[in-house]
Every structure is written in structure tokens, then in C-alpha cells.
Design a protein around this motif. Sequence first.
Motif, mmCIF file in Angstrom:
data_model
loop_
_atom_site.group_PDB
_atom_site.id
_atom_site.type_symbol
_atom_site.label_atom_id
_atom_site.label_comp_id
_atom_site.label_asym_id
_atom_site.label_seq_id
_atom_site.Cartn_x
_atom_site.Cartn_y
_atom_site.Cartn_z
ATOM 1 N N CYS A 243 0.957 -1.171 -0.002
ATOM 2 C CA CYS A 243 -0.004 -0.089 -0.039
ATOM 3 C C CYS A 243 0.829 1.391 -0.054
ATOM 4 O O CYS A 243 1.988 1.308 0.399
ATOM 5 N N CYS A 245 -0.476 4.240 1.098
ATOM 6 C CA CYS A 245 -1.098 5.033 1.915
ATOM 7 C C CYS A 245 0.376 5.754 2.973
ATOM 8 O O CYS A 245 1.246 4.963 3.188
ATOM 9 N N CYS A 276 -7.339 3.808 5.490
ATOM 10 C CA CYS A 276 -6.971 3.343 4.316
ATOM 11 C C CYS A 276 -8.057 2.144 3.790
ATOM 12 O O CYS A 276 -7.980 1.434 4.334
ATOM 13 N N CYS A 279 -5.613 -0.882 2.930
ATOM 14 C CA CYS A 279 -4.738 -1.796 3.640
ATOM 15 C C CYS A 279 -5.404 -1.703 5.303
ATOM 16 O O CYS A 279 -4.874 -2.125 6.034
HETATM 17 ZN ZN LIG Z 1 -3.025 1.990 3.145
#
Ligand SMILES: [Zn+2]
Length: 297
Positions: A243, A245, A276, A279
Motif C-alpha cells: 500500500c 498510503c 485506508c 490496507c
Molecule cells: Zn494503506
Amino acid sequence: MYQDKERKDYLVRALSADKMIRAFALRSDNLVDEIRRTRDYSPTSLAALGRTINAALLMGDMLKNDDDLLTLQINGDGPIRQILVTSNLKGEVKGYASNPYVILEPNSNNHLNVSKAIGKGKLTVIKDYGLKEPYVSTVNLISSEVAEDITYYYAKSEQTPTACGLGVAFNHDLSIKATGGFLIQLLPNANEEDIDKLEESLKAIHSVTDILKEKDTPEELLKTVMKGFDIEFLERKEVKFKCSCSYEKGLNTIRSLGKEEILDIIKKDGQAEVDCAFCNKKYIYSKDELEKLVNEL
Ligand SMILES: [Zn+2]
């Protein structure tokens, strides 16, 4: 007998010896099981997401540069609503289903009813090569089982004859028993003989997961699916859930809400939380940070 064996997640790219067929195959047991362990997914939702993740990884291997992105977006009228998955050439993938909790009766084959969970709708493929405009193509879902929809996408949007198989199988404790897939494409110079041979071989394949339960590697999967072909393996690549993020990106999301809205959040909640979708990580922003943000705006 393979039950306790550690299976590695990786993808292979291959060509038939006569270079008329290109093929991709992968196994992703650990990656999909990680989603199950870290997030609350029902088997039906995870099967739908897992198939889409496998498809995105296979298709992502056809991108050109490391920074290119491939996105698969499935929107249906079934209870899952939307599946969104993004992959790249490095074998990194992230994705989620809008409704991770879908529970349905099994279908007539006694399998998880992914088709009903997704419902009727559309598949959108986005290829972002870092140019001004990404390449976007949308087709109708024809079976909502994912693999057939990918095959249809290639026929309709790219005029490329493609065979695709995807699967996610579970153990009794609902952990992942086997998951992966393959994508096989005829290159423009493919001859009738090859096409017939491939069709014949594919006819014998009923389930990707049945093969993956028996065999350990993507190479073996491809050799089974392309029986009778000499296969040249060109590349082997690890695949993983990754991910992108971050705390900063979450802050940008809040910033984009605008001054009024942020002041409202401060008044109502005293802090802000950004979750997020990919995830499930949570980012918390304190009152002080939000006030600082307001002063900057
Ligand atoms: Zn994430």
C-alpha cells in the motif's frame, strides 16, 4: 501432502518455443491469506477480491515501466458493489472490495457464488503510463466470475485472443489453501495448429485451484495448462501486497475538505481519522494538527 509446505508467491512470464504464444502464471497464497488474516473478509468477498488481485498482477506484468500503474475496477449491482485493485510491473498490488462481508448460498456447482456477489455491471481497465491521459476502457461483465470477464475485455478492447483462469480455494478453517491464475495470449503470428493445440489443452482444465492444490509452482501450472507445448520461461518475479498510503497523504485528504469542513470536524469530533480502504491502516489527526491545518488554509 503439500499441506504444510511453504509455497512462495511469485509470477512467471513465458513464451512458447515457437514464440507464437505468450503466457503469465502466478501463485499468491501468502498475499491473499495476509488479507484474510489482517482484515475481516468473508470467503465470498475474499474469493472475488483474490481473483481480481490475481488478474491485476498477471495483466500488470505487461506494463512497460516501473512507474506505470494498472487498475481494475469492477462495479456491479451485487452486494459487493465495487472491487478496486491496482498493480504495477514490480509485482506490487493493492486492492479492496467495498463490501468485505458478503455471505451467499453456494452456486449450483457448490462453489462460492462470486458471480452473484458481483452481479451485473462493468469492468474498467485503466493503464496509466504517466502520460497526460491514462488509457481507460470499460466493458460489460459477461459472467461476473472475473476470469471470463478478463478474457472478454481482451477480445473486445484489445482484439487479443486470451485465455484466463483464476481461482481462490479455502481450507476448512477458511485460511487460503491455494490461489493463483494464468493468462495466455495468442500473438499475431500464431498459426492454426497452435490455436487448435491450445484449445485442446484448455478444454481439459476445469479449475485452476485444483491444479494449484496438486502442484506447487506457477511453472507447473503453466505446463499443465499448456500441455504439449515447449515453454520457455523468461522471468520470475515475487508478488506482494503493498500500500502507498501515508500520514502525509491522509493529511492531504483532510486538507482537500476545506477550512469550513475541518472546523466542523474539530467542533464535532475534536480529532480526525482517515482509514485506508486498501490496507485498513488508521491515521489519527489531533485537534492541534487540524488547527494548524486550518491556519495554513
Ligand atoms: Zn494503506
